[in-house]
Design a protein around this motif. Structure first.
Motif, short mmCIF file in Angstrom:
data_model
loop_
_atom_site.label_atom_id
_atom_site.label_comp_id
_atom_site.label_asym_id
_atom_site.label_seq_id
_atom_site.Cartn_x
_atom_site.Cartn_y
_atom_site.Cartn_z
N SER A 7 8.79 12.50 47.17
CA SER A 7 8.92 11.78 48.92
C SER A 7 10.42 11.91 49.31
N LYS A 8 9.73 12.81 49.62
CA LYS A 8 10.70 14.77 50.45
C LYS A 8 11.71 15.43 49.96
N ASN A 9 12.19 15.15 48.36
CA ASN A 9 12.75 15.62 47.21
C ASN A 9 11.82 15.94 46.60
N LEU A 10 12.20 17.75 46.09
CA LEU A 10 11.39 18.33 45.47
C LEU A 10 12.11 18.36 44.20
N ILE A 11 11.65 18.21 42.81
CA ILE A 11 12.69 17.82 41.37
C ILE A 11 11.79 19.70 41.19
N VAL A 12 13.00 20.29 40.40
CA VAL A 12 12.95 21.86 39.82
C VAL A 12 13.02 21.73 38.79
N CYS A 13 12.83 21.71 37.75
CA CYS A 13 13.27 22.37 36.31
C CYS A 13 13.03 24.36 36.20
N PRO A 14 13.80 24.67 35.29
CA PRO A 14 13.45 26.54 35.31
C PRO A 14 12.09 26.71 33.76
N ASN A 15 11.72 27.25 34.26
CA ASN A 15 10.62 28.10 33.59
C ASN A 15 11.03 27.53 31.92
N GLN A 16 9.46 26.92 31.56
CA GLN A 16 9.09 26.84 30.23
C GLN A 16 9.98 25.29 30.14
N TRP A 17 9.99 24.71 31.11
CA TRP A 17 10.48 23.24 30.53
C TRP A 17 9.57 22.88 31.89
N LEU A 18 9.31 21.12 31.42
CA LEU A 18 8.49 19.56 32.06
C LEU A 18 9.14 18.84 32.29
N ILE A 19 8.93 18.63 33.57
CA ILE A 19 9.43 17.38 34.39
C ILE A 19 9.18 15.99 33.60
N TYR A 20 9.52 14.67 33.63
CA TYR A 20 9.55 13.34 33.35
C TYR A 20 10.59 12.74 33.67
N ASN A 21 9.61 12.07 35.00
CA ASN A 21 10.72 11.18 35.44
C ASN A 21 12.10 11.29 36.01
N GLN A 22 11.21 12.48 36.23
CA GLN A 22 12.86 13.50 37.18
C GLN A 22 13.75 14.46 36.26
N ARG A 23 13.77 13.70 35.32
CA ARG A 23 14.40 14.90 33.69
C ARG A 23 13.60 16.60 33.30
N CYS A 24 14.46 17.14 32.87
CA CYS A 24 13.79 18.20 32.54
C CYS A 24 13.81 18.29 30.96
N TYR A 25 12.92 18.53 30.12
CA TYR A 25 12.77 18.96 29.30
C TYR A 25 11.90 20.29 28.27
N PHE A 26 13.13 20.33 27.55
CA PHE A 26 12.51 21.82 26.66
C PHE A 26 11.66 21.88 25.24
N ILE A 27 10.59 22.05 24.67
CA ILE A 27 10.64 21.90 23.20
C ILE A 27 10.50 23.30 22.76
N SER A 28 11.32 23.35 21.51
CA SER A 28 11.09 24.54 21.18
C SER A 28 10.03 25.21 20.76
N GLU A 29 9.37 26.31 20.48
CA GLU A 29 8.10 26.78 19.80
C GLU A 29 8.68 26.96 18.14
N GLU A 30 10.18 27.96 18.38
CA GLU A 30 10.86 28.67 16.98
C GLU A 30 11.54 27.42 16.33
N LYS A 31 12.18 27.63 15.06
CA LYS A 31 13.07 26.96 14.46
C LYS A 31 14.50 27.28 14.21
N ARG A 32 15.56 26.09 14.33
CA ARG A 32 16.90 26.54 14.57
C ARG A 32 17.50 25.51 13.66
N THR A 33 18.56 25.99 12.80
CA THR A 33 19.39 24.23 11.78
C THR A 33 19.98 23.19 13.80
N ARG A 34 20.18 22.60 12.99
CA ARG A 34 20.25 21.06 14.22
C ARG A 34 22.22 22.22 14.36
#
Length: 134
Positions: A7-34
């Motif tokens: 509603s009159k606000n555009l919600i934007v996340c970076p490339n390869q990030w997903l939007i849910y409930n006005q938050r951005c999420y990145f789920i990696s495909e590679e593996k790294r330590t904590r």
């Protein structure tokens, strides 16, 4: 770039990030330590995932591989309590919890498990979306 219209606000996340409930999420495909996962999220202006409710949990479960572990913002305290990086306790009804020793915790399927911090795993970052007023 992931875009949603709220509603009159555009919600934007970076490339390869997903939007849910006005938050951005990145789920990696590679593996790294904590620690490497935490550093990656920080470099993106984000933090390792903190899950706040069951709806958010179901969103994450729907997007992740049920056979993989993921680093999030969880750890196991000296009292064997599962806590988020901000030191708030994990809501007891979100996951089955298996915290057997202080240190790192990974999520897998519907559970939270003590896990070696040096073990490379996938990870999930979370950050606020950018809102553009239309």
């Amino acid at each position: 770039m992931e875009v949603a219209d709220y509603s009159k606000n555009l919600i934007v996340c970076p490339n390869q990030w997903l939007i849910y409930n006005q938050r951005c999420y990145f789920i990696s495909e590679e593996k790294r330590t904590r620690d490497q996962s935490w550093q990656y999220c920080k470099s993106q202006g984000a933090a390792l995932l903190t899950i706040n409710d069951k709806k958010e949990l179901y969103f994450i479960i729907a997007l992740t591989d049920k056979n993989s572990y993921y680093w999030t913002g969880l750890s196991c305290s000296r009292a064997n309590a599962v806590i988020w990086d901000d030191e708030t306790p994990l809501e007891t009804n979100l996951f089955n919890k298996y915290c057997s020793r202080p240190g790192c915790v990974a999520i897998w399927s519907n559970g939270v498990y003590s896990h070696a911090c040096s073990q490379p795993e996938q990870w999930i970052c979370e950050k606020a979306s950018t809102q553009i007023q239309m």
